[in-house]
Design a protein around this motif. Structure first.
Motif, PDB file in Angstrom:
ATOM      1  N   PHE A 175       0.419  -1.395  -0.257  1.00  0.00           N
ATOM      2  CA  PHE A 175      -0.247  -0.210  -0.006  1.00  0.00           C
ATOM      3  C   PHE A 175       0.774   1.119  -0.027  1.00  0.00           C
ATOM      4  N   GLY A 176       2.010   1.254   0.947  1.00  0.00           N
ATOM      5  CA  GLY A 176       2.170   2.574   0.687  1.00  0.00           C
ATOM      6  C   GLY A 176       3.597   2.650  -0.158  1.00  0.00           C
ATOM      7  N   SER A 177       4.255   1.488  -1.356  1.00  0.00           N
ATOM      8  CA  SER A 177       4.852   1.830  -2.316  1.00  0.00           C
ATOM      9  C   SER A 177       3.593   2.069  -2.719  1.00  0.00           C
ATOM     10  N   ASN A 178       2.654   0.707  -3.603  1.00  0.00           N
ATOM     11  CA  ASN A 178       2.305   1.116  -5.183  1.00  0.00           C
ATOM     12  C   ASN A 178       1.014   2.776  -4.686  1.00  0.00           C
ATOM     13  N   HIS A 179       0.567   2.413  -3.707  1.00  0.00           N
ATOM     14  CA  HIS A 179      -0.631   3.215  -4.208  1.00  0.00           C
ATOM     15  C   HIS A 179       0.113   5.150  -3.344  1.00  0.00           C
ATOM     16  N   LEU A 180       0.650   4.985  -1.636  1.00  0.00           N
ATOM     17  CA  LEU A 180       0.695   6.671  -1.236  1.00  0.00           C
ATOM     18  C   LEU A 180       1.841   6.438  -2.066  1.00  0.00           C
ATOM     19  N   GLY A 181       3.358   5.941  -2.233  1.00  0.00           N
ATOM     20  CA  GLY A 181       4.747   7.041  -2.856  1.00  0.00           C
ATOM     21  C   GLY A 181       3.590   7.455  -4.123  1.00  0.00           C
ATOM     22  N   HIS A 182       3.472   7.055  -4.744  1.00  0.00           N
ATOM     23  CA  HIS A 182       2.482   7.856  -5.857  1.00  0.00           C
ATOM     24  C   HIS A 182       1.170   8.339  -5.372  1.00  0.00           C
ATOM     25  N   PHE A 183       1.182   8.347  -5.022  1.00  0.00           N
ATOM     26  CA  PHE A 183      -0.205   9.784  -4.655  1.00  0.00           C
ATOM     27  C   PHE A 183       1.027  10.541  -4.667  1.00  0.00           C
ATOM     28  N   ALA A 184       1.340  10.636  -2.848  1.00  0.00           N
ATOM     29  CA  ALA A 184       2.744  11.757  -2.462  1.00  0.00           C
ATOM     30  C   ALA A 184       3.268  12.261  -3.893  1.00  0.00           C
ATOM     31  N   LEU A 185       4.258  11.658  -4.749  1.00  0.00           N
ATOM     32  CA  LEU A 185       5.022  11.941  -5.588  1.00  0.00           C
ATOM     33  C   LEU A 185       3.693  12.740  -6.889  1.00  0.00           C
ATOM     34  N   THR A 186       2.719  12.334  -6.867  1.00  0.00           N
ATOM     35  CA  THR A 186       1.697  13.299  -7.999  1.00  0.00           C
ATOM     36  C   THR A 186       1.856  13.978  -7.378  1.00  0.00           C
ATOM     37  N   GLY A 187       1.218  14.540  -6.167  1.00  0.00           N
ATOM     38  CA  GLY A 187       1.003  15.502  -5.478  1.00  0.00           C
ATOM     39  C   GLY A 187       2.607  16.814  -5.079  1.00  0.00           C
ATOM     40  N   MET A 188       3.891  16.541  -5.377  1.00  0.00           N
ATOM     41  CA  MET A 188       4.516  16.882  -5.248  1.00  0.00           C
ATOM     42  C   MET A 188       5.251  17.387  -6.684  1.00  0.00           C
ATOM     43  N   LEU A 189       4.632  16.537  -8.244  1.00  0.00           N
ATOM     44  CA  LEU A 189       4.887  17.381  -9.183  1.00  0.00           C
ATOM     45  C   LEU A 189       3.880  18.333  -9.223  1.00  0.00           C
ATOM     46  N   LEU A 190       2.740  18.268  -9.363  1.00  0.00           N
ATOM     47  CA  LEU A 190       1.374  18.853  -9.280  1.00  0.00           C
ATOM     48  C   LEU A 190       1.524  20.103  -9.402  1.00  0.00           C
ATOM     49  N   PRO A 191       2.429  21.358  -9.453  1.00  0.00           N
ATOM     50  CA  PRO A 191       3.087  23.151  -9.716  1.00  0.00           C
ATOM     51  C   PRO A 191       3.372  22.469 -11.394  1.00  0.00           C
ATOM     52  N   LEU A 192       4.321  21.297 -11.403  1.00  0.00           N
ATOM     53  CA  LEU A 192       4.897  21.199 -12.544  1.00  0.00           C
ATOM     54  C   LEU A 192       4.007  20.722 -14.490  1.00  0.00           C
ATOM     55  N   LEU A 193       3.011  19.715 -13.634  1.00  0.00           N
ATOM     56  CA  LEU A 193       1.540  19.309 -14.772  1.00  0.00           C
ATOM     57  C   LEU A 193       1.001  19.655 -14.482  1.00  0.00           C
ATOM     58  N   LYS A 194       0.523  21.393 -13.699  1.00  0.00           N
ATOM     59  CA  LYS A 194      -0.547  22.174 -14.650  1.00  0.00           C
ATOM     60  C   LYS A 194      -0.420  23.248 -14.814  1.00  0.00           C
ATOM     61  N   ASN A 195       0.925  23.581 -14.892  1.00  0.00           N
ATOM     62  CA  ASN A 195       1.906  24.380 -15.886  1.00  0.00           C
ATOM     63  C   ASN A 195       2.018  24.631 -17.208  1.00  0.00           C
ATOM     64  N   THR A 196       1.678  22.923 -17.455  1.00  0.00           N
ATOM     65  CA  THR A 196       1.936  22.022 -18.892  1.00  0.00           C
ATOM     66  C   THR A 196       0.818  22.421 -19.794  1.00  0.00           C
ATOM     67  N   PRO A 197       0.529  22.617 -20.672  1.00  0.00           N
ATOM     68  CA  PRO A 197      -0.746  21.637 -21.519  1.00  0.00           C
ATOM     69  C   PRO A 197      -0.957  20.502 -21.817  1.00  0.00           C
ATOM     70  N   ASP A 198      -2.261  20.621 -21.418  1.00  0.00           N
ATOM     71  CA  ASP A 198      -2.142  19.349 -21.821  1.00  0.00           C
ATOM     72  C   ASP A 198      -1.355  18.037 -21.672  1.00  0.00           C
ATOM     73  N   SER A 199      -0.740  17.624 -19.990  1.00  0.00           N
ATOM     74  CA  SER A 199      -0.210  16.932 -19.386  1.00  0.00           C
ATOM     75  C   SER A 199      -1.071  15.668 -18.677  1.00  0.00           C
ATOM     76  N   ARG A 200      -0.050  15.065 -18.749  1.00  0.00           N
ATOM     77  CA  ARG A 200      -1.347  13.762 -18.905  1.00  0.00           C
ATOM     78  C   ARG A 200      -0.717  12.967 -17.394  1.00  0.00           C
ATOM     79  N   VAL A 201      -1.259  12.167 -15.785  1.00  0.00           N
ATOM     80  CA  VAL A 201      -0.592  11.192 -15.318  1.00  0.00           C
ATOM     81  C   VAL A 201      -1.127  10.003 -15.455  1.00  0.00           C
ATOM     82  N   VAL A 202      -0.395   9.080 -15.412  1.00  0.00           N
ATOM     83  CA  VAL A 202      -1.197   7.783 -15.615  1.00  0.00           C
ATOM     84  C   VAL A 202      -0.731   6.332 -14.407  1.00  0.00           C
ATOM     85  N   THR A 203      -1.395   6.228 -14.124  1.00  0.00           N
ATOM     86  CA  THR A 203      -1.060   5.555 -13.507  1.00  0.00           C
ATOM     87  C   THR A 203      -1.738   3.806 -13.355  1.00  0.00           C
ATOM     88  N   ILE A 204      -0.746   2.850 -13.224  1.00  0.00           N
ATOM     89  CA  ILE A 204      -0.797   1.399 -13.332  1.00  0.00           C
ATOM     90  C   ILE A 204      -1.151   0.763 -12.468  1.00  0.00           C
TER      91      ILE A 204
END
Length: 296
Positions: free
Chosen positions: A111-140
């Motif tokens: 749970f910590g690696s597969n979900h929580l780690g990626h939840f944290a990473l995506t949140g920390m990188l959100l400023p870059l993502l939301k300032n990039t037109p048409d950006s995507r997050v793909v979760t496996i």
């Protein structure tokens, strides 16, 4: 896949398996690819293998232990200072059915690696993502999300632990997160979209017995009966690049039982569509990681 010249992609766990095959495909179509890997040496080996096929590929390596919040924070800070934009984040790294064990922060490892780690990473990188037109997050995610549930009263496994049950829980969490993220992005009028996918049943290095490699005969048998890593990567590649996707989709193989085949739209298990569970999971994930998303 059309040319993606000038776009930047991050693939967690991009040194092996479907992550590597997806990263190789991205690099071959012009993405600047950052392999986020736990072992730098294996990351450099992966870069060399990609450049054997694509000599002009732009591929970088950076250390990331998705089971350690301090490593995730250091990685996100590195990316934020070195990159001006982020077109694609592929949340691919993961572990499957280990004995009961914990991340560096004391979370149950799957749970910590597969979900929580990626939840944290995506949140920390959100400023870059939301300032990039048409950006995507793909979760496996995984077929293992079927018939799974989130046991909010036993996320750490202290009241009982079955490896496959907890793997399914983590993969259901991936799906719930991907869909809830897309809902929140749309609610705030952001261009970034979130998509989930799964590889079917692929013969990758996730298949181990405990913490040991499976016997060689089993690997050979898996190679004949299961999706190759190249085929298993196609849903990831499709989710990352198909121009017809608008966010919130779930992509997987089109064959019998969605175990093998070419990418298509799928409908996940009903548990993955429960918005109340998704919202509760989001709130719990923020509390556990300390990462609060800024959608403003």
């Amino acid at each position: 896949m059309i040319s993606m010249n000038g776009k930047t992609a991050i693939v967690t766990g991009g040194n092996s398996g479907i992550g590597f095959e997806a990263a190789k495909a991205f690099a071959g179509r012009g993405f600047r690819v950052l392999l986020a890997v736990r072992r730098i040496g294996k990351g450099h080996d992966a870069v060399a293998r990609i450049q054997e096929n694509h000599p002009d590929a732009r591929v970088d390596v950076q250390e990331l232990d998705i089971a350690d919040l301090s490593s995730i924070r250091a990685f996100a800070e590195h990316v934020s200072t070195r990159y001006e934009k982020l077109d694609l984040l592929v949340n691919n790294a993961g572990v499957m059915t280990p004995p009961l064990s914990q991340t560096a922060d004391g979370f149950e490892l799957q749970f910590g690696s597969n979900h929580l780690g990626h939840f944290a990473l995506t949140g920390m990188l959100l400023p870059l993502l939301k300032n990039t037109p048409d950006s995507r997050v793909v979760t496996i995610s995984s077929l293992a999300h079927r018939n799974a549930s989130i046991d909010f009263d036993n996320l750490d496994g202290a009241d009982g632990y079955r490896p496959m049950q907890f793997y399914g829980q983590s993969k259901l969490a991936n799906l719930l997160f991907a869909k809830e993220l897309d809902r929140r992005l749309k609610a705030h009028g952001l261009e970034t979209i979130s998509i989930a996918c799964h590889p079917g049943i692929s013969a990758t290095n996730l298949f181990k017995i405990g913490q040991k490699d499976a016997p060689e005969f089993l690997k050979k048998l898996a190679g004949k009966l299961l999706q190759t890593p190249e085929m298993g990567a196609l849903p990831t590649i499709y989710a990352a690049t198909a121009p017809n996707l608008t966010g919130g989709e779930y992509i997987g193989p089109d064959g019998k039982g969605q175990r093998k085949g070419y990418p298509t739209l799928e409908r996940p298990d009903p548990a993955a569509l429960d918005e109340k569970t998704a919202e509760r999971l989001w709130n719990v994930s923020e509390e556990m990681t300390g990462v609060v998303y800024d959608f403003s």
